[in-house]
Write an enzyme that holds these catalytic residues in place. Structure first.
Site, mmCIF file in Angstrom:
data_model
loop_
_atom_site.group_PDB
_atom_site.id
_atom_site.type_symbol
_atom_site.label_atom_id
_atom_site.label_comp_id
_atom_site.label_asym_id
_atom_site.label_seq_id
_atom_site.Cartn_x
_atom_site.Cartn_y
_atom_site.Cartn_z
ATOM 1 N N HIS A 564 -6.880 16.685 1.218
ATOM 2 C CA HIS A 564 -5.820 16.110 0.390
ATOM 3 C C HIS A 564 -4.944 15.153 1.207
ATOM 4 O O HIS A 564 -4.720 14.001 0.808
ATOM 5 C CB HIS A 564 -4.963 17.241 -0.190
ATOM 6 N N GLU A 565 -4.459 15.619 2.351
ATOM 7 C CA GLU A 565 -3.575 14.778 3.165
ATOM 8 C C GLU A 565 -4.331 13.567 3.721
ATOM 9 O O GLU A 565 -3.765 12.473 3.833
ATOM 10 C CB GLU A 565 -2.960 15.592 4.301
ATOM 11 N N HIS A 568 -4.302 10.656 1.314
ATOM 12 C CA HIS A 568 -3.149 9.759 1.447
ATOM 13 C C HIS A 568 -3.380 8.777 2.599
ATOM 14 O O HIS A 568 -3.103 7.581 2.480
ATOM 15 C CB HIS A 568 -1.886 10.569 1.735
ATOM 16 N N HIS A 571 -5.661 5.941 1.772
ATOM 17 C CA HIS A 571 -4.990 4.910 0.987
ATOM 18 C C HIS A 571 -4.232 3.952 1.919
ATOM 19 O O HIS A 571 -4.266 2.728 1.736
ATOM 20 C CB HIS A 571 -4.019 5.577 0.007
#
Length: 758
Positions: A564-565, A568, A571
């Site tokens: 999940h991290e 980020h 991105h």
């Protein structure tokens, strides 16, 4: 001047696609500065040369970098050898993140002061833009001004929350405060707004804007108006005052979370069911003292048979200190006052004007529909727990302090019929998971994670690993600092921070800085792309709190957290726009969670797990049946978890309505009102859990984004990746239509193109 990394490659990288006159001037300036640097700091020159990493130039998938990536996270002795030079006591220290100013606490003031002077020169340039040629550059000049401020604000915000040295924390906080206050002043400076308006009112100028420049111009224009730029001077000063107060109250709310009661004491006989070893560690003079928040309290809630004990611990752990509630209510009131000041009825209105959901009404409608759809499944899950409680001989209805206990028992019963989840973690050493992320990114996007030795003073802790992100066509594109292991005093919450965004530095800007003698280069990574354009590289920090081991083994939830991290971070890596204001995660909040939520789907895909998941001792591949069983266990209480997120999202909306301005506003009463309407268990009277809801600051009125993006991510996964999660053309499609745009294109447009393109 901007440094190109690696430094030794400068002369071969900077000459491409340059006009002859510029080329000669740049080479002359380069020689002058390199000669000066060699005279002033020969040791630093040697350190920079020694930091050159051959892996940056190896072929994609090279065995050295792949193996080293795993080893530096899994093998402490290899990590010590790999990072030996960074511990050399005789070597000259670089600054944090190789920022040349940040070699000491005093450096934060120097960095802020130097940046402030550059920002003021930039402001003067924008204010005096009147001719078409000057106005064409206004958007880029405003973007550069924003970048200068955020370099200090974002980095200082991270450092003050992370660094172990109190002096540096204080210095970073002071730098943050100075620059944040200046930013609020600029947001209400009518001259800057007028210059942007002059540019936008000139068709000849607008016709020359790129699509990105148009997007940024629109964003900046709306930001000015949200900041009350058209208000009278007194009201603008009030806006700055309120914004500064909010900036102080928010971190205070985050950093000072505390329960009203810190400890509870029980006779050991009342803790039956709890691990005896844990009980023994907490026992003193025949009494067991349990902290009301933290691992011991969570363990007790999940295991103690005495319902009254669980009730006491639950209520204490869900009751915030009166001081903390006061800080929250003051924060909410200030936000509501700011909204009224700029002509809005609520802060949610202000926050949502530029989001995909667009209005509080749309958000509430979405959440209510989701709550109605979720209710039957969530109620079925709770009914199962209630039956389990009844079968255990308890006659009372299911209570909030029962849920974790009977969920744990249900999970235990399932695991006892299957192999335990501890077996699963044997296949997920931290090193193999990082290795897997790199392999996945290489397969889908042509980028990989390459370990790089840090220089002395570059990181805030010896545990921090630096990874350089290498693109198969563009070369070095980002820097990621990984701080993934637990330690005393460290914030346990996993997080991603963009310390500095991607931004293109124009030739004109570079030459102007060099000719003026302005040392614009802060020492952090920048590079020329193959097409000759110069970019500052995004610099990213990933924070987790994994237990140490030899190697550290992650449970499946922790694997999903890391994915999940890293979503980020992806991105930030691939959203390499020319302008800072739309780079990577600088997009609508209810779009920013999409890449991270989508990465959770990859973490559960057998094809992806097959890239890396192997037993840390035997090297056997992961039996996929173990994952299937684990996912089935997760689904058992998924509806209740979603229910909790719906409740919190609705609470966030209520807190950012007009309520905080009403006389006698009571955040606890509002919390129980929402809990009573949307919760499925009886309310725990006397609790005030909202004081622990840290996202109320960073995600004010936008906490719904997690649920919103979960729905969008599910659709993209199904339409683009589910059939074959490792297809390169699918990865390219997602990269080109979603990631690379950052915030430069409407999320709705990116979404529709991504799922509709065949």
């Amino acid at each position: 001047m901007y440094r190109v990394v690696p430094h030794s490659a400068w002369s071969t990288l900077c000459t491409r696609c340059w006009r002859k006159q510029q080329q000669q001037l740049l080479l002359l300036l380069q020689k002058r500065h390199l000669a000066a640097a060699a005279v002033e700091s020969p040791k630093l020159g040697a350190a920079a040369a020694s930091a050159f990493n051959p892996a940056l130039h190896s072929a994609p998938g090279a065995g050295w970098e792949d193996k080293t990536l795993r080893d530096i996270f899994d093998n402490p002795s290899i990590w010590r050898d790999f990072s030996a030079k960074s511990h050399n006591p005789t070597a000259q220290h670089t600054g944090l993140f190789q920022n040349k100013d940040l070699t000491s606490a005093a450096g934060f003031k120097a960095y802020a002061d130097r940046t402030l002077q550059k920002a003021k020169r930039q402001v003067d340039k924008i204010l005096n833009a009147y001719t078409p040629d000057e106005l064409v550059r206004v958007v880029r000049d405003l973007d550069r001004l924003s970048d200068l401020l955020c370099r200090v604000i974002d980095m200082s915000d991270f450092v003050r929350a992370t660094h172990p040295d109190r002096k540096i924390v204080v210095a970073a906080h002071e730098a943050y405060t100075v620059m944040y206050e200046y930013m609020n002043v600029l947001n209400t400076t009518t001259g800057l707004y007028d210059a942007l308006k002059r540019a936008l009112d000139n068709p000849e100028v607008v016709a020359k804007f790129s699509d990105e420049e148009r997007a940024v111009a629109t964003i900046l224009y709306k930001d000015f108006e949200k900041s009350g730029i058209n208000l009278p001077a007194g009201a603008r000063r009030k806006f700055v005052e309120l914004s500064n107060e909010i900036a102080e109250l928010g971190p205070q709310f985050i950093n000072e979370m505390a329960p009203e009661t810190h400890f509870l004491t029980f006779d050991s006989a009342r803790l039956r069911g709890m691990d005896p070893m844990v009980v023994r560690e907490l026992t003193k003079r025949g009494k067991v003292t349990i902290p009301t928040i933290g691992m011991a309290a969570n363990h007790a809630i999940r295991s103690v048979e005495d319902e009254e004990v669980r009730k006491e611990i639950y209520i204490a752990g869900h009751t915030s200190s009166a001081r903390q509630i006061g800080v929250l209510e003051e924060l909410l009131k200030r936000r509501a006052e700011l909204a009224v000041l700029v002509g809005r009825e609520t802060y949610a209105e202000v926050a949502l004007t530029d989001k995909m959901a667009s209005s509080p009404e749309a958000v509430t409608k979405f959440l209510n529909a989701l709550a109605d759809a979720n209710r039957p499944a969530a109620q079925t899950e709770l009914d199962g727990l209630a039956l389990l409680k009844k079968q255990s001989g308890q006659s009372l209805p299911l209570q909030p302090w029962d849920k974790d206990l009977y969920t744990a028992r249900m999970m235990h019963a399932i695991r006892s019929r299957r192999r335990g989840s501890d077996i699963l973690s044997s296949y997920f050493s931290l090193g193999t998971v990082m290795q897997g992320l790199s392999r996945l990114f290489n397969r889908l996007y042509g980028v990989r994670l390459v370990p790089r030795e840090t220089l002395p003073g570059e990181t805030w802790n010896d545990d921090v690993r630096r990874l350089d992100v290498i693109d198969e066509t563009d070369g070095h594109i980002a820097v990621v600092y990984c701080d993934l292991f637990e330690r005393a005093g460290k914030n346990p919450n996993p997080a991603h921070f963009t310390l500095r965004c991607s931004r293109q530095i124009s030739d004109e800007e570079y030459l102007a800085e060099a000719l003026e003698g302005a040392r614009e280069d802060d020492g952090m990574a920048s590079v020329r792309r193959p097409d000759g354009t110069l970019y500052q590289l995004p610099t990213i920090a990933l924070i987790c709190d994994f237990a140490r081991g030899n190697p550290a083994l992650l449970n499946f939830r922790e694997v999903q957290t890391l994915f999940h991290e890293m979503g980020h971070a992806l991105h930030s890596m691939l959203g390499r726009t020319a302008l800072h204001n739309v780079a990577g995660t600088r997009c609508a909040t209810d779009w920013a969670e999409l890449p991270s939520v989508l990465m959770e789907h990859f973490a559960r895909a057998p094809e992806v797990l097959g890239l890396f998941a192997r037993h840390h001792q035997t090297d056997e591949p992961l039996p996929m049946q173990l994952v299937a069983e684990r996912l089935q266990q997760e689904e058992l209480m998924q509806a209740m978890e979603t229910r909790t997120q719906i409740l919190l999202s609705l609470l966030d909306q209520r807190y950012h309505s007009g309520l905080p301005l009403q006389r006698g506003f009571d955040s606890t009463a509002v919390y129980h009102e929402v809990e009573g309407r949307y919760g499925l268990l009886p309310a725990a009277r006397g609790t005030s859990w909202q004081g622990f809801f840290g996202h109320l600051f960073g995600y004010g009125a936008t906490y719904y984004a997690y649920l919103f993006d979960r729905a969008i991510a599910a659709k993209i996964w199904k339409d683009v990746f589910e059939q074959d999660p490792l297809r390169r053309d699918s990865g390219e499609r997602y990269k080109e239509e979603v990631l690379r745009w950052g915030g430069a294109r409407s999320g709705w447009r990116s979404y529709s193109i991504c799922v509709l393109v065949v």
